[in-house]
Write a protein that holds these residues in place. Structure first.
Motif, PDB file in Angstrom:
ATOM      1  N   MET A  50      46.607  21.400  45.339  1.00  0.00           N
ATOM      2  CA  MET A  50      45.396  20.722  45.392  1.00  0.00           C
ATOM      3  C   MET A  50      44.181  21.103  44.518  1.00  0.00           C
ATOM      4  N   TRP A  51      44.808  22.487  43.844  1.00  0.00           N
ATOM      5  CA  TRP A  51      43.762  23.176  42.938  1.00  0.00           C
ATOM      6  C   TRP A  51      44.220  23.031  41.451  1.00  0.00           C
ATOM      7  N   ALA A  52      43.206  23.036  40.718  1.00  0.00           N
ATOM      8  CA  ALA A  52      43.661  22.933  39.119  1.00  0.00           C
ATOM      9  C   ALA A  52      44.130  24.336  38.656  1.00  0.00           C
ATOM     10  N   ASP A  53      44.375  24.346  37.550  1.00  0.00           N
ATOM     11  CA  ASP A  53      44.935  25.497  36.703  1.00  0.00           C
ATOM     12  C   ASP A  53      44.132  26.734  36.991  1.00  0.00           C
ATOM     13  N   ASP A  54      42.734  26.537  37.146  1.00  0.00           N
ATOM     14  CA  ASP A  54      41.926  27.789  37.070  1.00  0.00           C
ATOM     15  C   ASP A  54      41.954  28.437  38.291  1.00  0.00           C
ATOM     16  N   ARG A  55      42.771  27.941  39.432  1.00  0.00           N
ATOM     17  CA  ARG A  55      42.774  28.154  40.734  1.00  0.00           C
ATOM     18  C   ARG A  55      41.604  28.556  41.460  1.00  0.00           C
ATOM     19  N   LEU A  56      40.570  28.263  40.981  1.00  0.00           N
ATOM     20  CA  LEU A  56      39.008  28.159  41.585  1.00  0.00           C
ATOM     21  C   LEU A  56      38.544  26.874  42.189  1.00  0.00           C
ATOM     22  N   HIS A  57      38.972  25.890  41.634  1.00  0.00           N
ATOM     23  CA  HIS A  57      38.505  24.371  41.646  1.00  0.00           C
ATOM     24  C   HIS A  57      39.580  23.616  42.103  1.00  0.00           C
ATOM     25  N   LEU A  58      39.238  22.555  42.940  1.00  0.00           N
ATOM     26  CA  LEU A  58      39.949  21.562  43.453  1.00  0.00           C
ATOM     27  C   LEU A  58      40.485  20.672  42.147  1.00  0.00           C
ATOM     28  N   ASN A  59      41.543  19.870  42.209  1.00  0.00           N
ATOM     29  CA  ASN A  59      41.743  18.996  41.231  1.00  0.00           C
ATOM     30  C   ASN A  59      41.269  17.497  41.809  1.00  0.00           C
ATOM     31  N   PHE A  90      47.011  31.322  33.147  1.00  0.00           N
ATOM     32  CA  PHE A  90      45.784  31.394  33.697  1.00  0.00           C
ATOM     33  C   PHE A  90      45.113  32.465  33.127  1.00  0.00           C
ATOM     34  N   ALA A  91      45.814  33.667  33.033  1.00  0.00           N
ATOM     35  CA  ALA A  91      45.017  34.928  32.703  1.00  0.00           C
ATOM     36  C   ALA A  91      44.323  34.609  31.393  1.00  0.00           C
ATOM     37  N   ARG A  92      44.958  34.059  30.322  1.00  0.00           N
ATOM     38  CA  ARG A  92      44.428  33.761  29.045  1.00  0.00           C
ATOM     39  C   ARG A  92      43.445  32.758  29.148  1.00  0.00           C
ATOM     40  N   GLU A  93      43.486  31.547  29.743  1.00  0.00           N
ATOM     41  CA  GLU A  93      42.551  30.416  29.689  1.00  0.00           C
ATOM     42  C   GLU A  93      41.411  30.701  30.518  1.00  0.00           C
ATOM     43  N   HIS A  94      41.535  31.429  31.774  1.00  0.00           N
ATOM     44  CA  HIS A  94      40.554  31.485  32.989  1.00  0.00           C
ATOM     45  C   HIS A  94      40.064  32.607  33.212  1.00  0.00           C
ATOM     46  N   LEU A  95      41.205  33.839  33.524  1.00  0.00           N
ATOM     47  CA  LEU A  95      40.610  35.112  34.205  1.00  0.00           C
ATOM     48  C   LEU A  95      40.096  35.792  33.081  1.00  0.00           C
ATOM     49  N   VAL A  96      40.431  35.837  32.033  1.00  0.00           N
ATOM     50  CA  VAL A  96      39.848  36.755  31.008  1.00  0.00           C
ATOM     51  C   VAL A  96      38.360  36.291  30.585  1.00  0.00           C
ATOM     52  N   PRO A  97      38.416  35.047  30.494  1.00  0.00           N
ATOM     53  CA  PRO A  97      36.857  34.472  30.177  1.00  0.00           C
ATOM     54  C   PRO A  97      35.907  34.926  31.378  1.00  0.00           C
ATOM     55  N   TRP A  98      36.242  34.864  32.669  1.00  0.00           N
ATOM     56  CA  TRP A  98      35.587  35.006  34.014  1.00  0.00           C
ATOM     57  C   TRP A  98      35.369  36.373  33.808  1.00  0.00           C
TER      58      TRP A  98
END
Length: 256
Positions: free
Chosen positions: A168-177, A222-230
């Motif tokens: 139910m979650w998007a690739d960023d693992r923080l938001h719903l799809n 996930f690490a490259r596109e979402h975690l590192v920028p966060w």
């Protein structure tokens, strides 16, 4: 529960969850549960008006300071507020202060005269939820108390097993799809007393576990596109919502 309520206007305040991330549209914007709910309410009421003041990344203090007052001044007969999760998911957090600011925001919104709706936000299965579960549950207990004080309805998404499913979650693992947002809209719809159109908490079919290579590839992406920028934003004191305006800042007729 069928309450036969008649809503002519709706204002939503909050963070990325209410802005609609990550229910993406072809033009790169986001839709989300609040837009879906507004569309359903507008179909019942000619001239229905809708505003969405939510901005991604906002903390509860910013919601209280920047959104609650303008939302109350609009005088909408339905108002939703979701906030505080960005605070409690930070490495350090004064949960008592978060609860205090949440109370203040809710009190301001209640003065607008509309029906307030609060939420216990969903949590994705995994180690992140377990690490922050005590903070979340402290906040959610407080939300229940605030709701009782102001006659607010509470949508309990946290108890949902379906919305905790990683699918139910998007690739960023923080938001719903998109499917997650659709289910939230249905949950709010039913909490408002309208007849169910679907079982928003229906479990998903059994998942087929991905192979080791697929899991490692997904983790790396996930690490490259979402975690590192966060992490970079946290280290530099920036937010994804800095300088970003509300998606629908005025209470205007809903136009789809």
């Amino acid at each position: 529960m069928e309450m036969n309520a008649h809503y002519t206007s709706f204002v939503a305040v909050g963070d990325s969850f209410t802005e609609g991330m990550s229910d993406g549209l072809p033009d790169g914007s986001y839709r989300g549960w609040a837009d879906l709910l507004a569309a359903r309410l507008a179909a019942r009421t000619p001239g229905f008006r809708y505003a969405n003041l939510a901005v991604r990344g906002k903390l509860i203090g910013q919601i209280a300071d920047d959104q609650a007052g303008p939302a109350a001044a609009m005088g909408a007969d339905l108002v939703t507020m979701v906030g505080g999760l960005n605070d409690v998911l930070r490495p350090t957090c004064d949960v008592a202060q978060v609860c205090e600011r949440f109370s203040a925001a809710a009190a301001v919104l209640a003065r607008g005269g509309g029906q307030p709706v609060l939420m216990r936000s969903p949590g994705r299965q995994g180690p992140v939820l377990e690490r922050f579960r005590p903070r979340m549950e402290e906040l959610y207990a407080h939300i229940d108390a605030v709701a009782a004080r102001h006659g607010a309805l509470v949508v309990d998404l946290y108890a949902s097993r379906a919305l905790a499913d990683p699918r139910m979650w998007a690739d960023d693992r923080l938001h719903l799809n998109a499917e997650g947002h659709r289910r939230v809209a249905e949950a709010v719809w039913q909490t408002l007393g309208f007849g169910a159109e679907s079982d928003w908490d229906a479990p998903l079919p059994p998942a087929v576990a991905p192979g080791w290579r697929a899991r490692r590839s997904a983790d790396a992406r996930f690490a490259r596109e979402h975690l590192v920028p966060w992490i970079s934003r946290r280290l530099t004191g920036r937010s994804s919502g800095d300088g970003r305006p509300a998606k629908r800042p005025a209470l205007l007729p809903y136009d789809g």
